[in-house]
Design an enzyme around this catalytic site. Structure first.
Site, PDB file in Angstrom:
ATOM      1  N   TYR A 107     -37.818  70.660 -11.006  1.00  0.00           N
ATOM      2  CA  TYR A 107     -38.948  69.788 -10.694  1.00  0.00           C
ATOM      3  C   TYR A 107     -38.579  68.327 -10.945  1.00  0.00           C
ATOM      4  O   TYR A 107     -38.835  67.451 -10.099  1.00  0.00           O
ATOM      5  CB  TYR A 107     -40.157  70.188 -11.541  1.00  0.00           C
ATOM      6  N   SER A 151     -43.829  61.797  -9.973  1.00  0.00           N
ATOM      7  CA  SER A 151     -44.432  62.413 -11.159  1.00  0.00           C
ATOM      8  C   SER A 151     -44.009  61.618 -12.375  1.00  0.00           C
ATOM      9  O   SER A 151     -43.043  60.825 -12.320  1.00  0.00           O
ATOM     10  CB  SER A 151     -43.954  63.866 -11.290  1.00  0.00           C
TER      11      SER A 151
END
Length: 287
Positions: free
Chosen positions: A156, A143
């Protein structure tokens, strides 16, 4: 039909980036093993592809034994995999001091455990299927938050930094051991999917958080899939997706660790604006 005779494995294929990848791969001739925990989403993905181009499997990527069994089933159904996209992922919006440890375990089991499980289960097939003139491909979805850290995304970010570390190490090992497998790490920014709708959050204003996530989405899943496949075809080790993905890569290079102070101050201002209520009519016009 550049992927003709390729067996491509895509996790998280029931929606979003995984669905777009499955559709693009099938359109270019690959036979796709598409998996997801969402059976209805898988059916919709399969329906969007040409008949017999996709085989669907219901799979929890956090279950190591299930992923190993899945790898053997894919081999039996389609032959050895020559492309693997470890795409399945989830999100948790929570500050670290208020985070539920159970939510952290849930997220890491999917985001990092799923990548580890998929990589180790399918790597022998990729090595078998690859050749010097046509190497196999292993693609892990990290990401933009695997390049920078942001407030309320600690779990995350940690999982996506872990994916990046694993992927970059594996790339070196494949080169060092002369394996016919290229390894790629993908860093998308916020993509227009249902990702924000499905995230867990400990925030009191959860709906506001999800709305902000949706507004921040700058790139479509289809464009994301095209960017990923183009990067893979060109042999890029790091594939950046979207303008926010490119900004995330640039910030640490330009600012060093001081980018964290900049983001923290910006987040504090945003939080204050969001929590400050507009004055009522009476407050604006006191008697």
């Amino acid at each position: 039909m550049k992927y003709r005779n390729r067996v491509a494995v895509v996790t998280g294929a029931g929606s979003g980036i995984g669905r777009a990848l499955t559709i693009a791969l099938a359109a270019d001739g690959a036979r796709v093993a598409a998996s997801d925990i969402d059976a209805a989403g898988l059916a919709a993905t399969s329906a969007a592809c040409a008949p017999d181009s996709v085989v669907t499997y219901r799979l929890d990527v956090a279950d190591r034994a299930a992923v190993r069994a899945h790898a053997e089933q894919v081999r039996a159904d389609l032959g050895p995999a020559s492309m693997l996209f470890n795409n399945a992922g989830v999100d948790l919006m929570a500050e670290i001091e208020s985070m539920d440890p159970a939510d952290l375990d849930w997220l890491f089991g999917i985001n990092f455990g799923g990548v580890v499980n998929g990589t180790t289960a399918f790597l022998p097939q990729l090595i078998e299927a690859g050749s010097p003139d046509r190497p196999a491909r292993l693609i892990n979805l990290s990401s933009a938050f695997g390049l920078i850290a942001v407030p309320a995304q600690g779990a995350y970010c940690a999982s996506k930094f872990a994916v990046r570390g694993l992927t970059e190490t594996l790339r070196q090992e494949m080169i060092m051991n002369d394996r016919p497998v290229t390894v790629h790490c993908v860093h998308p920014g916020v993509v227009k999917t249902n990702f924000g709708r499905n995230m867990r959050t400990s925030a009191e204003d959860a709906e506001v958080a999800r709305t902000l996530f949706d507004k921040a989405a700058l790139t479509t899943p289809e464009r994301t899939a095209r960017t990923i496949l183009r990067g893979v075809d060109r042999g890029r080790a790091r594939i950046l997706v979207g303008p926010d993905g490119r900004v995330a890569a640039a910030l640490p290079r330009l600012l060093g660790v001081s980018y964290t102070t900049l983001l923290a101050r910006g987040s504090r201002v945003t939080s204050r604006r969001r929590t400050t209520k507009s004055p009522s009519v009476e407050e604006r016009n006191p008697l």
